[in-house]
Design a protein around this motif. Structure first.
Motif, PDB file in Angstrom:
ATOM      1  N   PRO A 196       0.979  -1.345  -0.099  1.00  0.00           N
ATOM      2  CA  PRO A 196       0.029   0.077   0.012  1.00  0.00           C
ATOM      3  C   PRO A 196       0.783   1.270   0.161  1.00  0.00           C
ATOM      4  N   SER A 197       0.528   2.243  -0.833  1.00  0.00           N
ATOM      5  CA  SER A 197       1.109   3.444  -0.782  1.00  0.00           C
ATOM      6  C   SER A 197       1.228   4.255   0.773  1.00  0.00           C
ATOM      7  N   LEU A 198       2.549   4.568   0.919  1.00  0.00           N
ATOM      8  CA  LEU A 198       2.812   5.129   2.161  1.00  0.00           C
ATOM      9  C   LEU A 198       2.835   6.688   2.172  1.00  0.00           C
ATOM     10  N   LYS A 199       2.762   7.249   1.023  1.00  0.00           N
ATOM     11  CA  LYS A 199       2.585   8.814   0.817  1.00  0.00           C
ATOM     12  C   LYS A 199       1.480   9.054   0.077  1.00  0.00           C
ATOM     13  N   LEU A 200       0.283   8.821   0.729  1.00  0.00           N
ATOM     14  CA  LEU A 200      -0.888   9.310  -0.328  1.00  0.00           C
ATOM     15  C   LEU A 200      -1.180  10.591   0.012  1.00  0.00           C
ATOM     16  N   ASP A 201      -1.509  11.377  -0.982  1.00  0.00           N
ATOM     17  CA  ASP A 201      -1.605  12.937  -1.024  1.00  0.00           C
ATOM     18  C   ASP A 201      -2.793  13.375  -1.765  1.00  0.00           C
ATOM     19  N   PHE A 202      -3.197  14.530  -1.353  1.00  0.00           N
ATOM     20  CA  PHE A 202      -4.303  15.269  -2.328  1.00  0.00           C
ATOM     21  C   PHE A 202      -3.454  16.331  -3.103  1.00  0.00           C
ATOM     22  N   GLU A 203      -4.192  16.681  -4.139  1.00  0.00           N
ATOM     23  CA  GLU A 203      -3.641  17.652  -5.173  1.00  0.00           C
ATOM     24  C   GLU A 203      -4.980  18.660  -5.156  1.00  0.00           C
ATOM     25  N   VAL A 233     -14.786  23.134 -12.725  1.00  0.00           N
ATOM     26  CA  VAL A 233     -15.195  22.126 -11.427  1.00  0.00           C
ATOM     27  C   VAL A 233     -13.796  22.284 -10.545  1.00  0.00           C
ATOM     28  N   LEU A 234     -14.091  21.838  -9.310  1.00  0.00           N
ATOM     29  CA  LEU A 234     -12.941  21.410  -8.377  1.00  0.00           C
ATOM     30  C   LEU A 234     -12.506  20.090  -8.791  1.00  0.00           C
ATOM     31  N   MET A 235     -11.319  19.831  -8.308  1.00  0.00           N
ATOM     32  CA  MET A 235     -10.692  18.589  -8.693  1.00  0.00           C
ATOM     33  C   MET A 235      -9.517  18.349  -7.879  1.00  0.00           C
ATOM     34  N   ASN A 236      -9.708  16.945  -7.505  1.00  0.00           N
ATOM     35  CA  ASN A 236      -8.528  16.568  -6.378  1.00  0.00           C
ATOM     36  C   ASN A 236      -7.982  15.351  -7.262  1.00  0.00           C
ATOM     37  N   ASP A 237      -6.600  15.600  -7.872  1.00  0.00           N
ATOM     38  CA  ASP A 237      -5.841  14.710  -8.510  1.00  0.00           C
ATOM     39  C   ASP A 237      -5.039  13.931  -7.237  1.00  0.00           C
ATOM     40  N   TRP A 238      -5.831  13.042  -6.679  1.00  0.00           N
ATOM     41  CA  TRP A 238      -5.059  12.155  -5.679  1.00  0.00           C
ATOM     42  C   TRP A 238      -3.634  11.436  -6.331  1.00  0.00           C
ATOM     43  N   SER A 239      -2.648  11.451  -5.362  1.00  0.00           N
ATOM     44  CA  SER A 239      -1.246  11.159  -5.849  1.00  0.00           C
ATOM     45  C   SER A 239      -0.764  10.305  -4.789  1.00  0.00           C
ATOM     46  N   ALA A 240      -0.143   9.144  -5.140  1.00  0.00           N
ATOM     47  CA  ALA A 240       0.561   8.148  -4.361  1.00  0.00           C
ATOM     48  C   ALA A 240       1.991   8.584  -4.652  1.00  0.00           C
ATOM     49  N   ARG A 241       2.628   9.618  -3.726  1.00  0.00           N
ATOM     50  CA  ARG A 241       3.855  10.012  -4.037  1.00  0.00           C
ATOM     51  C   ARG A 241       4.891   8.905  -4.222  1.00  0.00           C
ATOM     52  N   ASP A 242       5.151   8.072  -3.371  1.00  0.00           N
ATOM     53  CA  ASP A 242       6.124   6.951  -3.355  1.00  0.00           C
ATOM     54  C   ASP A 242       6.076   6.138  -4.673  1.00  0.00           C
ATOM     55  N   ILE A 243       4.876   6.044  -5.178  1.00  0.00           N
ATOM     56  CA  ILE A 243       4.703   5.020  -6.309  1.00  0.00           C
ATOM     57  C   ILE A 243       5.137   5.971  -7.442  1.00  0.00           C
ATOM     58  N   GLN A 244       4.478   7.289  -7.518  1.00  0.00           N
ATOM     59  CA  GLN A 244       4.889   8.284  -8.463  1.00  0.00           C
ATOM     60  C   GLN A 244       6.501   8.536  -8.518  1.00  0.00           C
ATOM     61  N   ALA A 245       7.068   8.601  -7.628  1.00  0.00           N
ATOM     62  CA  ALA A 245       8.572   9.120  -7.630  1.00  0.00           C
ATOM     63  C   ALA A 245       9.497   7.720  -7.877  1.00  0.00           C
ATOM     64  N   VAL A 249      10.424   8.865 -13.776  1.00  0.00           N
ATOM     65  CA  VAL A 249      11.183   8.773 -14.815  1.00  0.00           C
ATOM     66  C   VAL A 249      11.546   7.339 -15.838  1.00  0.00           C
ATOM     67  N   PRO A 250      11.495   7.301 -17.313  1.00  0.00           N
ATOM     68  CA  PRO A 250      11.409   8.826 -17.777  1.00  0.00           C
ATOM     69  C   PRO A 250      10.232   9.136 -18.582  1.00  0.00           C
ATOM     70  N   LEU A 251       8.940   8.518 -18.061  1.00  0.00           N
ATOM     71  CA  LEU A 251       7.951   8.833 -19.131  1.00  0.00           C
ATOM     72  C   LEU A 251       6.725   9.473 -18.166  1.00  0.00           C
ATOM     73  N   GLY A 252       6.942   9.866 -17.143  1.00  0.00           N
ATOM     74  CA  GLY A 252       6.002  10.436 -16.351  1.00  0.00           C
ATOM     75  C   GLY A 252       4.876   9.754 -15.429  1.00  0.00           C
ATOM     76  N   PRO A 253       4.047  10.383 -14.952  1.00  0.00           N
ATOM     77  CA  PRO A 253       3.147  10.018 -13.995  1.00  0.00           C
ATOM     78  C   PRO A 253       2.349   8.529 -14.741  1.00  0.00           C
ATOM     79  N   PHE A 254       1.959   7.633 -13.646  1.00  0.00           N
ATOM     80  CA  PHE A 254       1.228   6.571 -14.376  1.00  0.00           C
ATOM     81  C   PHE A 254       0.397   5.986 -13.193  1.00  0.00           C
ATOM     82  N   LEU A 255       0.675   4.764 -12.599  1.00  0.00           N
ATOM     83  CA  LEU A 255      -0.054   4.329 -11.642  1.00  0.00           C
ATOM     84  C   LEU A 255      -0.100   5.117 -10.382  1.00  0.00           C
ATOM     85  N   GLY A 256       0.909   5.958  -9.830  1.00  0.00           N
ATOM     86  CA  GLY A 256       0.749   6.989  -8.765  1.00  0.00           C
ATOM     87  C   GLY A 256      -0.457   7.912  -8.945  1.00  0.00           C
TER      88      GLY A 256
END
Length: 419
Positions: A196-203, A233-245, A249-256
């Motif tokens: 499970p993501s340990l760094k779950l975030d809102f944006e 509209v308002l939008m929350n782009d939920w982000s899993a920062r550990d998965i994202q990090a 590289v090199p193609l950008g955000p995906f499962l995060g």
């Protein structure tokens, strides 16, 4: 001058006659979805208004756009239809018009208490793109991971950077978000972390809803781009920062990112936002000609993020920001999106990216607020570095007029444990 409706609207309401945002709802679970507008604490059923022949203008009098289960057909009709609908609805709902005011049967069929209906996604979203348009957010993230000398890459000041998101996982406000699982950075010689993501975030973001699209191969001029944006509209782009990090590289955000994106149910039109237009920040260097606008503007929309931990009665404000902080405008984002010939379609969603301001309290995500977990945030005595299971995140957005508000309501979601 404040407009008066025969529907009682509280002075603090987000939905006075000056707003009339559009959404899609079900009056009952067994009934078909239909378009509506918000007025005070009520939803006006546009299918009833249409069936009664009350859209009598030259564009809408023979259209079935409000008898559809989504707003896509109406979105694609463009600004003349939007203006005609707005003028008609403001007239019908005004305190001096007897059409609804004096017709109890029509009122009962068409005006439904907002807390008794089920809100749905307002449009069929075929594609979703998320931009990266806040200079303050870009600078903070860059400083965090690359150092202050390389905080913002040179291309950022020449073009609105974006990634292509996942339309299938966009959900309406109030939908629970399940904590995603995935890979994270390995430690030392160990294999990558999985779990499970340990760094779950809102944006904290907003998103433009596209109206008429463009043909493949035919870009939209930046000075005509506003006619292709229905509203926000308002939008929350939920982000899993550990998965994202670990993956970006090199193609950008995906499962995060693709596990969930939450939007508010009401689309506030650009016409309703026009009184709150303000100058956009000065852009240096000057944009290339295809991004140079005759009238570069943002909107003065106050934005707020609250977090309500599980079991707590009260929520805590963690962010107070404003849409006007965006460096790249909505119209520049849309024009850039199509400059290569990419075709947009009615209902497409264009996220702004995290909206951070210059002050510490205006940072638009926990990554910035806690500086990637190096410090804690206090929520009524509870500490947070990133989101924990049971936390509910609530966005609100509102423009303050003279005696009235033009607001977006709320955009909320609660974190459930990973399976």
């Amino acid at each position: 001058m404040v407009l008066n409706s025969f529907v009682q609207v509280h002075p603090d309401s987000h939905f006075p006659l000056e707003n009339l945002p559009y959404g899609v709802f079900k009056p009952q679970e067994s009934l078909e979805p239909r378009p509506g507008v918000a007025i005070g604490d009520y939803v006006l059923d546009l299918s009833v208004v249409s069936s009664a022949g009350l859209f009598d203008g030259p564009i809408l009098n023979s259209s079935d756009c409000f008898l559809q289960p989504s707003l896509n057909k109406f979105l694609g009709m463009g600004r003349p239809a939007w203006k005609e609908a707005r003028a008609t609805l403001q007239k019908l709902l005004s305190s001096d018009n007897p059409t609804f005011r004096d017709n109890a049967s029509l009122r009962e069929k068409s005006l439904l208490p907002m807390d008794k209906v089920k809100m749905l996604l307002p449009a069929v979203i075929g594609d979703y793109t998320d931009f990266f348009s806040s200079m303050h957010h870009a600078k903070n993230c860059g400083t965090m991971f690359r150092g202050p000398e390389n905080a913002i890459p040179p291309n950022w000041f020449h073009l609105p950077i974006a990634y292509h998101g996942r339309a299938s996982s966009i959900v309406i406000s109030g939908t629970d978000i399940i904590r995603p699982r995935g890979q994270g950075h390995p430690v030392g010689n160990s294999p990558p972390y999985f779990g499970p993501s340990l760094k779950l975030d809102f944006e904290l973001e907003m998103a433009a809803v596209v109206g008429p699209g463009n043909e493949l191969g035919k870009p939209i001029d930046v000075n005509e781009a506003a006619d292709h944006i229905f509203g926000l509209v308002l939008m929350n782009d939920w982000s899993a920062r550990d998965i994202q990090a670990w993956e970006y590289v090199p193609l950008g955000p995906f499962l995060g990112k693709s596990f969930g994106t939450t939007v508010s149910p009401w689309i506030v039109t650009l016409d309703a936002l026009e009184p709150f237009a303000c100058d956009a920040p000065k852009q240096e260097p000057h944009p290339l000609p295809y991004l140079a606008e005759k009238n570069s503007k943002n909107y003065d929309i106050s934005l707020e993020v609250r977090i309500k931990p599980s079991g707590q009665e009260h929520s805590s404000v963690v962010t107070s920001s404003n849409f006007k902080h965006l460096y790249w405008t909505l119209t520049q984002q849309l024009a850039h999106h199509t400059i290569n010939g990419c075709n947009l379609r009615p209902g497409d969603l264009l996220g702004t990216g995290t909206i951070s301001g210059p002050e510490p309290e205006s940072l638009g995500c926990l990554l910035e607020l806690t500086w990637n977990g190096q410090k804690s945030l206090s929520l009524n005595g509870l500490n947070r570095k990133f989101l924990e299971d049971g936390d509910e995140v609530i966005f609100a957005g509102c423009c303050k007029g003279n005696g009235y508000n033009v607001g977006f309501g709320t955009c909320s979601g609660k974190i459930l444990p990973a399976p």
